[in-house]
Design a protein around this motif. Structure first.
Motif, PDB file in Angstrom:
ATOM      1  N   LYS A 147      -9.291 -12.788  -9.399  1.00  0.00           N
ATOM      2  CA  LYS A 147      -9.032 -11.701  -8.760  1.00  0.00           C
ATOM      3  C   LYS A 147      -9.605 -11.590  -7.265  1.00  0.00           C
ATOM      4  O   LYS A 147     -10.514 -12.387  -6.891  1.00  0.00           O
ATOM      5  CB  LYS A 147     -10.054 -10.399  -9.344  1.00  0.00           C
ATOM      6  N   PHE A 205      -7.988   0.214   4.183  1.00  0.00           N
ATOM      7  CA  PHE A 205      -7.307   0.047   2.937  1.00  0.00           C
ATOM      8  C   PHE A 205      -8.067  -1.081   2.052  1.00  0.00           C
ATOM      9  O   PHE A 205      -8.535  -2.200   2.368  1.00  0.00           O
ATOM     10  CB  PHE A 205      -5.860  -0.491   3.064  1.00  0.00           C
ATOM     11  N   GLU A 206      -8.425  -0.957   0.732  1.00  0.00           N
ATOM     12  CA  GLU A 206      -9.236  -1.930  -0.042  1.00  0.00           C
ATOM     13  C   GLU A 206      -8.631  -1.706  -1.428  1.00  0.00           C
ATOM     14  O   GLU A 206      -8.275  -0.710  -1.932  1.00  0.00           O
ATOM     15  CB  GLU A 206     -10.572  -1.656  -0.065  1.00  0.00           C
ATOM     16  N   THR A 207      -8.374  -3.081  -2.117  1.00  0.00           N
ATOM     17  CA  THR A 207      -7.720  -2.978  -3.315  1.00  0.00           C
ATOM     18  C   THR A 207      -8.240  -4.458  -3.958  1.00  0.00           C
ATOM     19  O   THR A 207      -8.527  -5.375  -3.436  1.00  0.00           O
ATOM     20  CB  THR A 207      -6.177  -3.079  -3.567  1.00  0.00           C
ATOM     21  N   ASP A 208      -8.358  -4.521  -5.395  1.00  0.00           N
ATOM     22  CA  ASP A 208      -8.517  -5.879  -6.137  1.00  0.00           C
ATOM     23  C   ASP A 208      -7.172  -6.283  -6.434  1.00  0.00           C
ATOM     24  O   ASP A 208      -6.157  -5.322  -7.127  1.00  0.00           O
ATOM     25  CB  ASP A 208      -9.332  -5.776  -7.027  1.00  0.00           C
ATOM     26  N   TYR A 209      -6.596  -7.332  -6.483  1.00  0.00           N
ATOM     27  CA  TYR A 209      -5.401  -8.083  -6.498  1.00  0.00           C
ATOM     28  C   TYR A 209      -5.566  -9.115  -7.692  1.00  0.00           C
ATOM     29  O   TYR A 209      -6.181 -10.090  -7.296  1.00  0.00           O
ATOM     30  CB  TYR A 209      -4.850  -8.660  -5.200  1.00  0.00           C
ATOM     31  N   GLU A 210      -4.953  -8.967  -8.833  1.00  0.00           N
ATOM     32  CA  GLU A 210      -5.090  -9.886  -9.781  1.00  0.00           C
ATOM     33  C   GLU A 210      -4.410 -11.348  -9.439  1.00  0.00           C
ATOM     34  O   GLU A 210      -3.094 -11.087  -9.327  1.00  0.00           O
ATOM     35  CB  GLU A 210      -4.443  -9.411 -11.046  1.00  0.00           C
ATOM     36  N   ALA A 250       1.044  -1.204  -0.019  1.00  0.00           N
ATOM     37  CA  ALA A 250       0.097  -0.090   0.043  1.00  0.00           C
ATOM     38  C   ALA A 250       1.007   1.247   0.059  1.00  0.00           C
ATOM     39  O   ALA A 250       1.930   1.212   0.432  1.00  0.00           O
ATOM     40  CB  ALA A 250      -0.822   0.032   1.389  1.00  0.00           C
ATOM     41  N   LYS A 256     -10.232  -9.533  -3.474  1.00  0.00           N
ATOM     42  CA  LYS A 256     -10.623  -8.379  -2.778  1.00  0.00           C
ATOM     43  C   LYS A 256      -9.768  -8.568  -1.489  1.00  0.00           C
ATOM     44  O   LYS A 256     -10.091  -9.531  -0.776  1.00  0.00           O
ATOM     45  CB  LYS A 256     -11.972  -8.200  -3.000  1.00  0.00           C
ATOM     46  N   ILE A 287      -9.002  -6.358   2.003  1.00  0.00           N
ATOM     47  CA  ILE A 287      -9.391  -5.230   2.779  1.00  0.00           C
ATOM     48  C   ILE A 287      -8.916  -5.183   4.097  1.00  0.00           C
ATOM     49  O   ILE A 287      -8.465  -6.430   4.812  1.00  0.00           O
ATOM     50  CB  ILE A 287     -11.108  -5.505   3.018  1.00  0.00           C
ATOM     51  N   TYR A 331      -2.611   4.566   5.791  1.00  0.00           N
ATOM     52  CA  TYR A 331      -2.649   3.069   5.567  1.00  0.00           C
ATOM     53  C   TYR A 331      -1.358   2.698   6.626  1.00  0.00           C
ATOM     54  O   TYR A 331      -0.826   1.586   6.267  1.00  0.00           O
ATOM     55  CB  TYR A 331      -1.961   2.684   4.078  1.00  0.00           C
TER      56      TYR A 331
END
Length: 290
Positions: free
Chosen positions: A176, A188-193, A151, A178, A180, A157
Motif C-alpha cells: 500500500k 488530496f490524500e489516499t491509499d493506493y493498493e 482524484a 500513501k 499526498i 483537487y
C-alpha cells in the motif's frame, strides 16, 4: 585554525568529492549518511529512454527505499496551436504532467499530477484546465490488475500553473502506497493498493516532468512547439528507514540517474551546487528545442 588542521579539513573535503573514483569515503558516510550516502546504499545506474514523450526523469538506484517526495512549483504551459486533438475539441495532442513513481516487485507506478478536464457547474469541460491527481500501476504477478484512477473532478483537487505543492508517495503498509498532494490551501490524500510494494523490498523511485503525447506511447516523439516552463523543485527526498525511524534523504545528484529524453536539446535544467544537494532544480521542456 593551525596549518595541520586546515590541511586535514581540505583533504577531507577533497576526498568526499573525489576519492575512490567518485565513491564517498566510509568516514564521511558514517558522519552524515542521510545527506551523503548510507553505508550499504546502492548507487544509481544508466538507464535507457523509452519512446513516446518528452520527459526529464530523476531515478534512484535500487535500494530499500520507502518512497519519494518533494515540493514543486507547477509549470506554465504554452501549447502548440497546430497540435489540437481532432477527436476532442478544445484539447491538444500534448499534455504536461508532474509526477512521482517507482518500480518494486516487478510493478511500475506513476503517481502525481496531470493536466486534466474539470467540472464546471456539474458539466465536464471540453478543455483540460487544471492539474489533477492521478494514479497508475501495471499488473503484478500476484494477479493484481493494472489500474488507472483520478482524484474526483472537484475544485478542491484542482491545482494550477505557478502554484506550489508538496507531493509524496510512501509505503505505509505492505502492498500500500500513501499518496499526498498538499498546497495552495488544498489537499488530496489516499491509499493506493500496489501488490509489489513492501517494506524492506528492493526498488527504485523516480521524479518526472513530462510532455506526454496522446496515443503515442512506444512511438518516437511527435514534433511540437509546446513549451512547459519554469517548474521548480524546491527539494526532493527519498524515504528510508534509519536508526529506528523513517528519514528523508535528499535526492542529491549522486542519488539519481539524470535522464533527459529523447534528447537533452529539449531541456533547460537550472540548479546551483547548493540546490542540487537537496534535489532542487528548475525545469523547462521545449518541444522545439532549447
Amino acid at each position: 585554525m593551525n596549518m595541520a588542521l586546515k590541511m586535514t579539513s581540505c583533504l577531507a573535503f577533497f576526498c568526499f568529492c573525489s576519492c575512490g573514483n567518485g565513491k564517498v569515503t566510509e568516514d564521511i558516510v558514517e558522519e552524515d549518511p542521510i545527506n551523503t550516502f548510507f553505508k550499504d546504499e546502492t548507487r544509481p545506474f544508466a538507464q535507457k529512454c523509452f519512446d513516446g514523450a518528452y520527459y526529464r526523469k530523476a531515478v534512484s538506484g535500487k535500494d530499500k527505499w520507502l518512497g519519494i517526495g518533494g515540493t514543486v512549483v507547477l509549470p506554465q504551459i504554452e501549447f502548440d496551436e497546430n497540435r489540437k486533438n481532432p477527436n476532442k475539441p478544445g484539447q491538444y495532442l500534448d499534455n504536461p504532467s508532474v509526477y512521482l513513481g517507482g518500480n518494486m516487485g516487478g510493478q511500475e507506478t506513476d503517481i502525481g499530477l496531470t493536466w486534466e478536464v474539470v467540472k464546471e457547474s456539474g458539466v465536464v469541460s471540453q478543455e483540460r484546465k487544471a492539474f489533477r491527481p492521478f494514479m497508475r500501476r501495471t499488473a503484478h504477478i500476484s494477479g493484481q490488475e493494472e489500474n488507472y484512477a483520478n482524484a474526483p473532478a472537484e475544485e478542491r483537487y484542482y491545482w494550477y500553473p505557478g502554484e506550489e505543492v508538496t507531493i509524496s508517495i510512501q509505503i505505509v503498509d505492505d502492498y500500500k502506497l500513501k499518496f499526498i498532494v498538499d498546497g495552495a490551501g488544498k489537499r488530496f490524500e489516499t491509499d493506493y493498493e500496489c501488490a509489489g510494494y513492501k517494506k524492506g523490498n528492493i526498488g527504485e523511485f523516480k521524479r518526472v516532468n513530462a510532455i506526454d503525447q496522446v496515443a503515442n506511447e512506444g512511438k518516437p516523439v511527435q514534433p511540437t512547439q509546446t513549451l512547459v516552463k519554469n517548474s521548480c523543485w524546491k527539494e526532493t527526498y527519498l524515504f528510508r528507514f534509519y536508526k529506528d525511524e523513517v528519514v528523508k534523504a535528499p535526492m542529491h545528484k549522486g542519488r539519481f540517474t539524470d535522464m533527459r529524453c529523447p534528447d537533452s536539446i529539449y531541456f533547460d535544467i537550472d540548479a546551483s551546487e547548493e540546490e542540487s544537494s537537496k534535489g532542487s532544480e528548475c525545469i523547462t521542456i521545449n518541444g522545439g528545442g532549447i
